[in-house]
Design a protein around this motif. Structure first.
Motif, short mmCIF file in Angstrom:
data_model
loop_
_atom_site.label_atom_id
_atom_site.label_comp_id
_atom_site.label_asym_id
_atom_site.label_seq_id
_atom_site.Cartn_x
_atom_site.Cartn_y
_atom_site.Cartn_z
N LEU A 35 0.82 -1.20 0.00
CA LEU A 35 0.00 0.00 0.00
C LEU A 35 0.86 1.26 0.00
N SER A 36 1.89 1.27 0.81
CA SER A 36 2.78 2.43 0.89
C SER A 36 3.46 2.68 -0.46
N GLY A 37 3.95 1.62 -1.09
CA GLY A 37 4.59 1.76 -2.40
C GLY A 37 3.63 2.27 -3.45
N PHE A 38 2.40 1.77 -3.42
CA PHE A 38 1.38 2.24 -4.36
C PHE A 38 1.12 3.73 -4.16
N LEU A 39 0.95 4.15 -2.91
CA LEU A 39 0.64 5.56 -2.64
C LEU A 39 1.79 6.49 -3.04
N ILE A 40 3.02 6.09 -2.75
CA ILE A 40 4.17 6.91 -3.12
C ILE A 40 4.30 6.99 -4.63
N THR A 41 4.12 5.87 -5.32
CA THR A 41 4.20 5.86 -6.79
C THR A 41 3.13 6.77 -7.37
N ARG A 42 1.93 6.66 -6.85
CA ARG A 42 0.83 7.50 -7.33
C ARG A 42 1.12 8.98 -7.12
N LEU A 43 1.66 9.32 -5.95
CA LEU A 43 2.02 10.70 -5.66
C LEU A 43 3.06 11.22 -6.65
N LEU A 44 4.09 10.43 -6.91
CA LEU A 44 5.14 10.84 -7.84
C LEU A 44 4.61 10.96 -9.27
N LEU A 45 3.77 10.03 -9.68
CA LEU A 45 3.20 10.10 -11.03
C LEU A 45 2.25 11.28 -11.19
N GLN A 46 1.52 11.63 -10.14
CA GLN A 46 0.65 12.81 -10.19
C GLN A 46 1.47 14.08 -10.31
N GLU A 47 2.57 14.16 -9.56
CA GLU A 47 3.45 15.32 -9.66
C GLU A 47 4.02 15.43 -11.07
N HIS A 48 4.42 14.30 -11.64
CA HIS A 48 4.97 14.31 -13.00
C HIS A 48 3.91 14.72 -14.01
N GLN A 137 14.86 3.42 2.66
CA GLN A 137 15.94 3.11 1.71
C GLN A 137 15.35 2.89 0.31
N ILE A 138 14.21 2.23 0.25
CA ILE A 138 13.55 2.03 -1.04
C ILE A 138 13.11 3.38 -1.60
N TYR A 139 12.56 4.25 -0.73
CA TYR A 139 12.10 5.56 -1.20
C TYR A 139 13.24 6.49 -1.54
N PHE A 140 14.45 6.15 -1.12
CA PHE A 140 15.60 6.94 -1.54
C PHE A 140 15.96 6.60 -2.99
N VAL A 141 15.85 5.33 -3.36
CA VAL A 141 16.25 4.88 -4.69
C VAL A 141 15.10 4.93 -5.69
#
Length: 175
Positions: A35-48, A137-141
């Motif tokens: 869930l966390s990975g999905f939400l972070i990916t969605r946030l980054l894709l929305q910003e893009h 660490q994952i969110y850093f890379v």
């Protein structure tokens, strides 16, 4: 963070029903990371999608502002409580504090030879931060990987397929 965290806490306190349902608590940890990975990916894709770019400094600053105050507070409270109420069966490991504050608890525990199965055998109120360390660490890379994927015009349209492929490779390696 939803139902997973309370269930995980109940599991680690020995509630038999939770132990039966969530044997090893792997389900809760997996659900949280997914869930966390999905939400972070969605946030980054929305910003893009909105700006045509992803700002790494803004992303990392948001993460630090959200998590560091709590991490410092936990470290201070643990140090205070363990100093006020000393015990012969436990000791303060200041190396663990250092690694916790720099999101490296999982690496510290691996270096010491700890496994997930014996993670809770020792009395350390900081060991639970291994999952937060791994996540950070994952969110850093990951944002850098996503930026690279989005930069390639032909992959831009199929970034989700590439991410799905990488997830499958990761699953295969873990298996």
């Amino acid at each position: 963070r939803g139902v997973g965290q309370p269930m995980l806490m109940l599991y680690h306190h020995g509630l038999a029903v939770v132990d039966f349902v969530f044997k090893g608590s792997i389900l809760c940890v997996s659900m949280f990371f997914t869930l966390s990975g999905f939400l972070i990916t969605r946030l980054l894709l929305q910003e893009h999608a909105a700006s045509g770019r992803i700002s790494l400094p803004k992303f990392y600053t948001r993460r630090l502002r959200r998590l560091m105050p709590v991490a410092v507070t936990v470290a201070l409270l643990v140090a205070i409580v363990w100093t006020i109420f000393p015990s012969a069966s436990r000791s303060l490991d200041f190396t663990a504090f250092f690694w916790m504050l720099f999101y490296g608890t999982n690496l510290f525990l691996i270096h010491r030879g700890n496994s997930y199965q014996n993670l809770f055998a020792e009395q350390s109120p900081l060991q639970h931060t291994w999952s937060l360390s791994l996540e950070e660490q994952i969110y850093f890379v990951f944002p850098m990987l996503l930026i690279g994927l989005l930069a390639w015009r032909r992959i831009r349209r199929s970034a989700s397929l590439v991410l799905l492929f990488l997830a499958a490779v990761s699953f295969g390696m873990a298996w």
